[in-house]
Write an enzyme that holds these catalytic residues in place. Structure first.
Site, PDB file in Angstrom:
ATOM      1  N   HIS A   1       3.917  -8.278   6.641  1.00 51.30           N
ATOM      2  CA  HIS A   1       3.661  -9.217   5.536  1.00 51.30           C
ATOM      3  C   HIS A   1       4.913  -9.106   4.565  1.00 51.30           C
ATOM      4  CE1 HIS A   1       2.281  -5.843   2.365  1.00 51.30           C
ATOM      5  NE2 HIS A   1       3.647  -5.581   3.054  1.00 51.30           N
TER       6      HIS A   1
ATOM      7  N   CYS B   1       9.600  -5.255  -0.636  1.00 50.76           N
ATOM      8  CA  CYS B   1       8.486  -5.936   0.004  1.00 50.76           C
ATOM      9  C   CYS B   1       8.698  -7.587  -0.337  1.00 50.76           C
ATOM     10  CB  CYS B   1       7.272  -5.502  -0.746  1.00 50.76           C
ATOM     11  SG  CYS B   1       6.937  -3.989  -0.810  1.00 50.76           S
TER      12      CYS B   1
ATOM     13  N   HIS C   1       8.097  -7.516   6.766  1.00 49.71           N
ATOM     14  CA  HIS C   1       8.267  -6.018   7.039  1.00 49.71           C
ATOM     15  C   HIS C   1       6.769  -5.650   7.620  1.00 49.71           C
ATOM     16  CE1 HIS C   1       7.090  -5.502   3.014  1.00 49.71           C
ATOM     17  NE2 HIS C   1       6.336  -4.488   3.200  1.00 49.71           N
TER      18      HIS C   1
ATOM     19  N   HIS D   1       3.358  -2.611   8.276  1.00 49.95           N
ATOM     20  CA  HIS D   1       2.622  -1.365   8.017  1.00 49.95           C
ATOM     21  C   HIS D   1       1.812  -1.205   9.098  1.00 49.95           C
ATOM     22  CE1 HIS D   1       4.061  -1.147   3.877  1.00 49.95           C
ATOM     23  NE2 HIS D   1       3.961  -2.511   3.821  1.00 49.95           N
TER      24      HIS D   1
ATOM     25  N   ASP E   1      -4.553  -7.471  13.575  1.00 50.15           N
ATOM     26  CA  ASP E   1      -3.681  -6.518  14.143  1.00 50.15           C
ATOM     27  C   ASP E   1      -2.671  -7.363  14.998  1.00 50.15           C
ATOM     28  OD1 ASP E   1      -3.029  -4.181  15.180  1.00 50.15           O
ATOM     29  OD2 ASP E   1      -3.793  -4.689  17.167  1.00 50.15           O
ATOM     30  N   HIS E   2      -1.405  -6.968  14.876  1.00 54.22           N
ATOM     31  CA  HIS E   2      -0.326  -7.540  15.420  1.00 54.22           C
ATOM     32  C   HIS E   2       0.163  -9.044  15.057  1.00 54.22           C
ATOM     33  CE1 HIS E   2      -0.434  -3.869  17.946  1.00 54.22           C
ATOM     34  NE2 HIS E   2       0.970  -4.259  18.102  1.00 54.22           N
TER      35      HIS E   2
ATOM     36  N   GLU F   1      -2.110   1.525   3.253  1.00 52.76           N
ATOM     37  CA  GLU F   1      -0.813   0.943   3.531  1.00 52.76           C
ATOM     38  C   GLU F   1       0.037   1.808   4.129  1.00 52.76           C
ATOM     39  OE1 GLU F   1       0.583  -3.027   1.763  1.00 52.76           O
ATOM     40  OE2 GLU F   1       1.630  -1.645   0.782  1.00 52.76           O
TER      41      GLU F   1
HETATM   42 NI    NI Z   1       4.451  -3.825   2.526  1.00 54.39          NI
END
Ligand code: NI
Length: 155
Positions: free
Chosen positions: A34, A53, A59, A61, A99-100, A144
């Site tokens: 995100h 961010c 990036h 998580h 996911d992914h 997160e």
């Molecule tokens: Ni983040």
């Protein structure tokens, strides 16, 4: 002494005068990318509020999710909710969707919604709520990072 000798059926002891509400939880996991930013802010404004961010290249998580359902124990099954059904709901509606994926680009819910942990938790709750019995309460906890997590209970 006769009081103690008298044997009552087991259901006598189990029949509650109050409803026993129990919380059943299921853990799940998804990896997503995100970027936190507002399209209507300048890069400087976004950097000031979102820092790293706001990296335009995104990036990732490793999100950890805990979904909890609270309600009365069904006296026939002994369940509040069938945890297999809960697990399948999370797979279908959350893991398959997130996911992914790149949350900003791949998930329509975040087209115009900043994918902060707070907003992701609310989106997850809204996706699951229609599939949980109305009499039961739903809570979503989203990690997160191992140290940062948010909780949404629908109010
Ligand atoms: Ni983040």
């Amino acid at each position: 002494l006769s009081l103690f000798r008298k044997s009552y059926p087991l259901t006598y002891y189990l029949k509650p005068t109050f409803v026993m509400r129990v919380t059943v939880s299921r853990k799940a996991h998804f990896n997503s990318a995100h970027r936190l930013y507002r399209k209507d802010w300048t890069m400087e404004q976004n950097d000031a509020v979102f820092g790293k961010c706001n990296n335009p290249n995104f990036h990732g998580h490793n999100y950890e999710l805990i979904v909890s359902v609270t309600g009365a124990i069904n006296q026939e099954t002994g369940f509040v909710v069938d945890v297999k059904i809960l697990s399948d709901l999370i797979k279908t509606h959350i893991e398959h969707a997130f996911d992914h994926k790149n949350l900003n680009l791949d998930v329509p819910d975040f087209k115009d919604l900043n994918p902060t942990a707070e907003n992701i938790a609310v989106v997850i709750w809204n996706k699951l709520r229609p599939h949980i019995e109305a009499k039961n309460d739903l809570e979503v906890v989203l990690y997160e990072t191992p140290r940062n997590f948010v909780t949404y209970k629908g109010n």
